[in-house]
Design an enzyme around this catalytic site. Structure first.
Site, PDB file in Angstrom:
ATOM      1  N   TYR A 143      -0.355   5.168   1.576  1.00 37.30           N
ATOM      2  CA  TYR A 143      -1.241   6.338   1.656  1.00 37.30           C
ATOM      3  C   TYR A 143      -1.263   6.876   3.084  1.00 37.30           C
ATOM      4  O   TYR A 143      -1.171   8.092   3.314  1.00 37.30           O
ATOM      5  CB  TYR A 143      -2.639   5.925   1.205  1.00 37.30           C
ATOM      6  CG  TYR A 143      -3.685   7.005   1.254  1.00 37.30           C
ATOM      7  CD1 TYR A 143      -3.832   7.905   0.206  1.00 37.30           C
ATOM      8  CD2 TYR A 143      -4.562   7.112   2.335  1.00 37.30           C
ATOM      9  CE1 TYR A 143      -4.807   8.885   0.229  1.00 37.30           C
ATOM     10  CE2 TYR A 143      -5.541   8.088   2.369  1.00 37.30           C
ATOM     11  CZ  TYR A 143      -5.662   8.968   1.315  1.00 37.30           C
ATOM     12  OH  TYR A 143      -6.635   9.941   1.344  1.00 37.30           O
ATOM     13  N   LYS A 147      -0.209  10.737   4.418  1.00 35.71           N
ATOM     14  CA  LYS A 147      -1.147  11.626   5.107  1.00 35.71           C
ATOM     15  C   LYS A 147      -0.654  11.965   6.517  1.00 35.71           C
ATOM     16  O   LYS A 147      -0.886  13.072   7.013  1.00 35.71           O
ATOM     17  CB  LYS A 147      -2.534  10.988   5.143  1.00 35.71           C
ATOM     18  CG  LYS A 147      -3.175  10.855   3.764  1.00 35.71           C
ATOM     19  CD  LYS A 147      -3.289  12.203   3.057  1.00 35.71           C
ATOM     20  CE  LYS A 147      -3.971  12.092   1.713  1.00 35.71           C
ATOM     21  NZ  LYS A 147      -4.108  13.409   1.037  1.00 35.71           N
TER      22      LYS A 147
END
Length: 235
Positions: A143, A147
């Site tokens: 993740y 990002k």
């Protein structure tokens, strides 16, 4: 003619909160999600729902087409966590799904929306990033990677778009009480870790859509003033 907006990840959480705010201000909204419940959210605010898999570029094309000939605002908010912590034991299908939603779908959204915004003289785009876009989060390295990629795109492309009267920025919230964090909610509360409400983040997204400077990376944390993040200069 009323303003129009496309919002991804709008079946709940931040996306639904943004949709409610914009719709209450008279913006005609198209809500996008793979979750069928997005239709209920849309019906409640007089919006249109587009259901499907955002990892497929065709879904972004459908959503932008549903907005009509004009697109004023685009909120690329859809996201998902990864349960895989170690690349050595990575499940490839889960990995492709996370990267597809968090990273590729941002590009697909821009690919679909920019031609429409350019034809009509401009627009505004906000990507929902995360504090994980600005620092490493060991609990979810995949993740975190996606990002960071999103922030890299904002940094690299916002100046180019600004010259075309299209503002591109990102909101980087801390932990938000949404379906994405539902599994850890009790654990976070027990540990005394504060969480933001989706409505709090939605306020900042709307503000950035309407008045934010191109390239803004807006940090939103519980109990602290919202602030623009500026990367440190290279040594």
């Amino acid at each position: 003619m009323s303003e129009t907006a496309v919002i991804t990840g709008a079946a709940g959480g931040i996306g639904a909160a943004v949709a409610r705010r914009l719709a209450s201000a008279g913006v005609r909204c198209v809500l996008v999600d793979r979750d069928q419940r997005v239709a209920e959210v849309a019906a409640g605010i007089g919006a249109e729902a587009v259901v499907g898999d955002l990892t497929d570029p065709a879904l972004s094309e459908r959503a932008v087409a549903a907005a009509g000939d004009r697109l004023d605002m685009l909120v690329l908010n859809a996201g998902m966590n990864s349960v895989d912590k170690d690349p050595a034991t990575l499940d490839l299908d889960r990995y492709r799904a996370v990267v597809g939603v968090n990273q590729h779908a941002v590009v697909w959204g821009l690919r679909a929306a920019l031609p429409v915004m350019r034809r009509h003289g401009g627009g505004s785009v906000v990507v929902t990033a995360s504090l994980a876009a600005l620092q490493g989060v060991p609990q979810d390295p995949v993740y975190t990677m996606t990002k960071h990629a999103v922030i890299g795109l904002v940094r690299a492309f916002s100046g180019t778009l600004a010259a075309e009267n299209i503002r591109l920025g990102a909101v980087c919230p801390g932990l938000v009480d949404t379906p994405l964090t539902e599994g850890g909610r009790d654990r976070f509360r027990a540990a005394g870790i504060p969480m933001l409400s989706a409505d709090t983040v939605a306020v900042e997204i709307e503000r950035l859509l309407r008045t934010g400077e191109p390239g803004t990376e807006l940090v939103v944390r519980p109990g602290q003033p919202t602030a623009r993040y500026r990367p440190a200069p290279l040594p």
